[in-house]
Design an enzyme around this catalytic site. Structure first.
Site, short mmCIF file in Angstrom:
data_model
loop_
_atom_site.label_atom_id
_atom_site.label_comp_id
_atom_site.label_asym_id
_atom_site.label_seq_id
_atom_site.Cartn_x
_atom_site.Cartn_y
_atom_site.Cartn_z
N LYS A 129 0.86 -1.19 0.00
CA LYS A 129 0.00 0.00 0.00
C LYS A 129 0.89 1.24 0.00
O LYS A 129 1.59 1.50 0.97
CB LYS A 129 -0.92 0.02 1.21
CG LYS A 129 -1.92 1.16 1.16
CD LYS A 129 -2.81 1.19 2.38
CE LYS A 129 -3.88 2.26 2.20
NZ LYS A 129 -3.34 3.59 1.87
N GLU B 289 3.16 1.79 4.89
CA GLU B 289 1.80 1.90 5.42
C GLU B 289 1.11 0.55 5.59
O GLU B 289 0.30 0.37 6.50
CB GLU B 289 0.96 2.81 4.52
CG GLU B 289 -0.36 3.19 5.15
CD GLU B 289 -1.15 4.18 4.31
OE1 GLU B 289 -2.22 4.58 4.77
OE2 GLU B 289 -0.70 4.53 3.22
N ASP C 127 1.64 5.23 -0.03
CA ASP C 127 1.02 6.38 0.63
C ASP C 127 1.10 7.59 -0.28
O ASP C 127 2.08 8.35 -0.25
CB ASP C 127 1.74 6.64 1.96
CG ASP C 127 0.88 7.41 2.92
OD1 ASP C 127 -0.30 7.63 2.61
OD2 ASP C 127 1.39 7.80 3.99
#
Length: 292
Positions: free
Chosen positions: A20, A154, A22
């Site tokens: 993931k 993240e 950011d």
């Protein structure tokens, strides 16, 4: 298509994992004439990321619609959401991480399975200086999540390998799995509560020690049960003071609704990260440190 906040699937079978990133979710509409970059709200963001609009040079097709995350990498080598919001283009260049393809040469690909779309994406787009296709991993979610935590990233996005791309839908076929960092902070005040918090407080105003000073680190407004709100309010009231404990003082917008406290209470909170300004991001209350 958007992910639902969740936890790692109980079993890896049928799931693929992506890191993931950011940044800002972005669609790239590419044709021979120009590339238009679009935010999730539908706004044209092409002028904000001019270096990425050259992505058509790496496209092995006449037209395409690509989905991905617009990133800015900080000096520590990690993506920085803070830099995405207020970057200086002369200092920090953007990188578009492309993770999906919605259309190629006018033919929609949204009804294909995730793994089929990934294979097409790798065929249709060649990496460049300001765009890339980040890897995906079929299975191994727990190990990859641990690796992202070690690198202070993240978290992960888990995607069902047979899932189609459901435009405009938040779905459990995609799961957003976040790493959360626990830090201890000093409670230096609280903001005035409103609505169902009118009898307690809105958020805790917290700081971290920097040498001999208590530096303001932002507010914590979530993670409280009603019982916790009432208990914290009872503990904080005897500590109220007219003197701001933070050095330097917080911005005027914070001070307008603040009640200051003698800095005697320490809390543990969960955060996504500290911003470049040293403020907590996505902070949630866990416990008072003395309660352990």
């Amino acid at each position: 298509m958007k992910a639902t906040l969740g936890s790692l699937p109980a079993h890896d079978d049928g799931w693929a994992y992506e890191i993931k990133w950011d940044g800002h979710r972005t669609l790239a509409h590419i044709d021979a004439e120009r590339t238009r970059l679009q935010t999730t709200s539908g706004r044209d963001s092409s002028e904000r990321w001019p270096e990425v609009t050259a992505i058509g040079r790496g496209l092995n097709a006449s037209t395409a619609i690509l989905d991905g995350e617009m990133l800015v990498i900080g000096e520590d080598g990690r993506p920085s959401f803070d830099l995405v919001q207020r970057r200086d283009p002369s200092v920090h260049a953007a990188v578009f991480h492309v993770f999906d393809v919605l259309s190629i040469d006018g033919t929609d690909t949204v009804d294909l399975a995730y793994l089929d779309r990934r294979r097409l994406l790798e065929q249709v787009l060649e990496a460049g200086d300001h765009w890339a296709i980040p890897p995906h991993h079929v299975g191994g979610g727990a190990d990859l999540l641990a690796a992202t935590a070690a690198q202070q990233l993240e978290g992960l996005i888990a995607k069902r390998v047979d899932s189609t791309y459901r435009v405009g839908t938040r779905t459990k076929d995609w799961l957003k799995i976040k790493n959360r960092n626990r830090v201890d902070v000093v409670i230096g005040g609280f903001s005035t509560g409103a609505g169902n918090r009118s009898g307690t407080f809105g958020s805790l105003l917290v700081g971290v020690h920097n040498d001999t000073r208590l530096r303001f680190a932002g507010g914590v407004g979530t993670g409280f049960t009603q019982a916790t709100l009432e208990r914290l309010t009872a503990l904080m009231r005897p500590l109220t003071t007219t003197t701001c404990p933070f050095d330097p003082e917080p911005p005027s917008a914070v001070k307008r609704t603040a009640t200051w406290l003698r800095p005697e209470l320490t809390a543990t909170i969960e955060i996504a990260e500290f911003t470049n300004d040293g403020h907590v991001r996505h902070a949630s209350f866990v416990e008072l440190k003395d309660d352990r």
